[in-house]
Scaffold this active site. Structure first.
Site, short mmCIF file in Angstrom:
data_model
loop_
_atom_site.label_atom_id
_atom_site.label_comp_id
_atom_site.label_asym_id
_atom_site.label_seq_id
_atom_site.Cartn_x
_atom_site.Cartn_y
_atom_site.Cartn_z
N LYS A 259 -5.95 -2.27 21.90
CA LYS A 259 -6.41 -1.45 20.52
C LYS A 259 -6.72 -2.35 19.43
CE LYS A 259 -3.10 1.17 18.48
NZ LYS A 259 -2.11 2.37 18.07
N GLN B 136 14.99 16.19 6.14
CA GLN B 136 13.80 15.96 6.36
C GLN B 136 13.33 14.77 7.19
OE1 GLN B 136 11.47 14.56 2.81
NE2 GLN B 136 10.11 16.11 3.17
N GLU C 213 0.94 5.54 0.96
CA GLU C 213 0.29 6.28 1.93
C GLU C 213 0.79 7.91 0.94
OE1 GLU C 213 0.56 6.21 6.17
OE2 GLU C 213 1.15 8.24 6.30
N SER D 91 0.97 -1.23 -0.15
CA SER D 91 0.00 0.09 0.03
C SER D 91 0.89 1.21 0.11
CB SER D 91 -0.84 0.06 1.15
OG SER D 91 -0.06 -0.28 2.38
N ARG E 297 -5.00 8.01 17.20
CA ARG E 297 -5.47 9.29 18.14
C ARG E 297 -4.82 10.39 17.69
NH1 ARG E 297 -1.38 10.16 23.41
NH2 ARG E 297 -0.28 10.88 21.63
N HIS F 66 6.12 3.83 20.97
CA HIS F 66 5.66 5.31 20.97
C HIS F 66 6.37 6.30 22.18
CE1 HIS F 66 3.06 8.48 21.59
NE2 HIS F 66 2.74 8.22 20.31
N ASP G 241 -1.82 13.59 17.44
CA ASP G 241 -1.25 14.42 18.41
C ASP G 241 -2.00 15.44 18.67
OD1 ASP G 241 1.06 12.48 19.15
OD2 ASP G 241 1.63 13.19 17.24
N GLN H 54 5.01 2.36 12.30
CA GLN H 54 5.64 3.28 11.95
C GLN H 54 6.86 3.10 11.33
OE1 GLN H 54 6.51 6.46 11.59
NE2 GLN H 54 5.55 7.24 13.39
N HIS I 128 4.12 -1.26 3.51
CA HIS I 128 3.39 0.19 3.39
C HIS I 128 4.38 1.34 3.22
CE1 HIS I 128 -0.09 3.10 3.86
NE2 HIS I 128 0.91 3.72 5.11
N HIS J 286 -7.04 8.19 6.83
CA HIS J 286 -6.66 8.24 8.49
C HIS J 286 -7.57 9.25 9.17
CE1 HIS J 286 -2.30 7.02 7.48
NE2 HIS J 286 -3.02 6.54 6.53
N TYR K 33 4.26 0.78 16.86
CA TYR K 33 5.74 1.44 17.07
C TYR K 33 6.89 0.25 17.28
CZ TYR K 33 2.38 5.13 16.75
OH TYR K 33 1.37 6.07 16.46
N PHE L 137 11.83 14.32 10.93
CA PHE L 137 10.68 13.53 11.00
C PHE L 137 10.86 12.71 12.24
CE2 PHE L 137 8.64 13.28 6.42
CZ PHE L 137 8.20 14.63 6.54
C1 LIG Z 1 0.79 4.13 10.16
C2 LIG Z 1 0.62 5.26 10.86
C3 LIG Z 1 -0.20 6.49 10.19
C4 LIG Z 1 -0.05 7.77 11.04
N1 LIG Z 1 -1.00 8.62 10.41
C5 LIG Z 1 -1.12 9.59 11.01
C6 LIG Z 1 -2.02 10.56 10.50
O1 LIG Z 1 -2.63 10.77 9.47
N2 LIG Z 1 -2.53 11.88 10.95
C7 LIG Z 1 -1.77 12.11 12.50
O2 LIG Z 1 -2.18 13.13 13.13
N3 LIG Z 1 -0.93 11.28 12.70
C8 LIG Z 1 -0.73 10.09 12.23
N4 LIG Z 1 0.15 9.09 12.81
C9 LIG Z 1 1.10 9.52 14.10
C10 LIG Z 1 0.13 9.15 15.14
O3 LIG Z 1 -1.12 9.98 15.41
C11 LIG Z 1 0.88 9.40 16.55
O4 LIG Z 1 2.02 8.57 16.47
C12 LIG Z 1 0.17 9.55 17.82
O5 LIG Z 1 1.05 10.17 18.68
C13 LIG Z 1 -0.23 8.06 18.57
O6 LIG Z 1 -1.25 7.78 17.73
P1 LIG Z 1 -1.90 6.23 17.92
O7 LIG Z 1 -3.04 5.80 17.30
O8 LIG Z 1 -0.75 5.26 17.88
O9 LIG Z 1 -2.15 6.49 19.45
P2 LIG Z 1 -2.56 5.47 20.84
O10 LIG Z 1 -2.58 3.99 20.68
O11 LIG Z 1 -3.44 5.93 21.48
O12 LIG Z 1 -1.21 5.69 21.72
C14 LIG Z 1 -0.76 6.80 22.17
C15 LIG Z 1 0.16 6.41 23.51
O13 LIG Z 1 -0.83 6.44 24.37
C16 LIG Z 1 -0.68 5.11 25.18
N5 LIG Z 1 -1.84 4.43 25.15
C17 LIG Z 1 -2.56 3.87 24.35
N6 LIG Z 1 -3.85 3.50 24.71
C18 LIG Z 1 -3.61 3.71 25.96
C19 LIG Z 1 -4.33 3.48 27.42
N7 LIG Z 1 -5.70 3.06 26.99
N8 LIG Z 1 -4.16 3.97 28.48
C20 LIG Z 1 -2.97 4.48 28.68
N9 LIG Z 1 -2.01 4.89 27.71
C21 LIG Z 1 -2.31 4.36 26.39
C22 LIG Z 1 0.48 4.31 24.02
O14 LIG Z 1 1.20 3.39 24.57
C23 LIG Z 1 1.00 5.30 23.29
O15 LIG Z 1 2.05 5.83 24.06
C24 LIG Z 1 0.75 7.85 12.35
C25 LIG Z 1 1.32 6.97 12.68
C26 LIG Z 1 1.46 5.59 12.07
C27 LIG Z 1 2.47 4.76 12.58
#
Ligand SMILES: Cc1cc2nc3c(=O)[nH]c(=O)nc-3n(C[C@H](O)[C@H](O)[C@H](O)COP(=O)(O)OP(=O)(O)OC[C@H]3O[C@@H](n4cnc5c(N)ncnc54)[C@H](O)[C@@H]3O)c2cc1C
Length: 287
Positions: free
Chosen positions: A157, A204, A9, A7, A99, A141, A101, A168, A258, A69, A137, A208
């Site tokens: 999750k 870059q 992105e 895939s 989630r 993360h 940031d 990542q 990906h 996304h 990750y 990143f």
């Molecule tokens: C393939 C990929 C695509 C991405 N695309 C985008 C995008 O389009 N837009 C964007 O803004 N960002 C994107 N990101 C970045 C991502 O949004 C960030 O890395 C963000 O900080 C974490 O998102 P997540 O969904 O992994 O979060 P989560 O799974 O919620 O994790 C975030 C942090 O919280 C912790 N955590 C998770 N669940 C819990 C819980 N229930 N209780 C306590 N702690 C918890 C985890 O260990 C981690 O440290 C992408 C990342 C990847 C790998």
């Protein structure tokens, strides 16, 4: 092994020039018939409307599946429900559920704290309407207190209803192999597709990587630094490193790749040919 999933992105383009670049890249990449394209949200200040628009354009231009996304930080349940409805209406049935940031100046995390809550909400409100991918990750993360916490959170999750996991980017194959082994030991059977970032621009990449916590091994960093402004050498070295990485990942039974394209086809297609991935011959014919 079942068929591998490849895939690509994209991010929503800015302005006419960005749109033209994306349109060209998407046409070139569609030639190898990927399993799907995905479109980020939020990167570089892009809006959810930009993501939706780019998803629909990409699907219409290529007739290939597209994943949107979707990030939940700062959102309400009502807002996410409305967005899901829009995607359903437009026939976009794949999501990468994240989630996200907190953006600068944003203080309220909103009604979802973590991506597992978003996945649960999507399943509760739309059942199996969407194919859902979640992020992982291999080098952990950056906010995770311990590797074990990060794994527990990832398992939670996935169990909330994800169909697949996308990682990542990283440049250390063993971190991916270790992640997959740890997930399998916890009973997680979903495919874990490694994210691959081509290396074309040193500054870059370093920027990143500092932001997202992906490690650039010292030997790669030093080599990239040694080329100074010689972009041809940076690209040639980057190509070799990422081709070897991808080869090793496939040899380690990765269920696909990906590619983070940054809306550019050439670096990815050069890897495609070097690895002789499916439909590589189409590229020779198109050349
Ligand atoms: C393939 C990929 C695509 C991405 N695309 C985008 C995008 O389009 N837009 C964007 O803004 N960002 C994107 N990101 C970045 C991502 O949004 C960030 O890395 C963000 O900080 C974490 O998102 P997540 O969904 O992994 O979060 P989560 O799974 O919620 O994790 C975030 C942090 O919280 C912790 N955590 C998770 N669940 C819990 C819980 N229930 N209780 C306590 N702690 C918890 C985890 O260990 C981690 O440290 C992408 C990342 C990847 C790998």
């Amino acid at each position: 092994m079942t068929e591998r999933t490849y895939s690509f992105e994209f991010f929503p383009p800015k302005g006419d020039k960005g749109a033209a670049l994306l349109s060209k890249a998407r046409k070139q990449l569609a030639a190898v018939n990927p399993a799907f394209f995905s479109v980020t949200f939020g990167a570089g200040g892009s809006t959810q409307e930009g993501t939706l628009e780019t998803c629909v354009e990409t699907r219409d231009a290529t007739s290939l599946p597209v994943a949107a996304h979707i990030s939940c930080i700062g959102s309400t349940r009502e807002g996410i429900a409305a967005l899901l409805e829009q995607y359903q209406q437009q026939g976009i049935d794949r999501l990468v559920a994240l989630r996200g940031d907190l953006l600068p100046g944003m203080t309220d995390p909103g009604e979802f704290r973590y991506a597992n809550e978003l996945v649960t909400f999507i399943r509760e409100t739309t059942g199996d309407a969407f194919h859902i991918e979640v992020a992982a990750y291999p080098e952990y993360h950056p906010e995770a207190p311990t590797p074990e916490d990060d794994l527990n959170n990832l398992v939670r999750k996935v169990e909330a209803g994800a169909d697949a996991v996308m990682t990542q980017y990283f440049y250390n194959v063993q971190s991916y192999v270790d992640l997959v082994e740890r997930l399998r030991a916890r009973g997680i059977k979903q495919p874990v597709v490694p994210g691959v970032m081509p290396i074309t621009n040193r500054d870059q990449l370093l920027r990143f990587s500092d932001r997202c916590g992906a490690e650039i091994p010292r030997w790669i960093r030093r080599r990239l630094e040694s080329y100074g402004d010689d972009t041809d050498s940076i690209r040639a070295f980057g190509h070799d490193v990422v081709a070897k990485l991808s080869q090793d990942l496939l040899a380690a039974d990765a269920p696909g790749l990906h590619f983070y394209t940054l809306n550019r086809a050439e670096p990815v297609l050069a890897l495609w040919q070097a690895l002789d991935l499916p439909n590589a011959a189409e590229l020779d014919n198109a050349a």
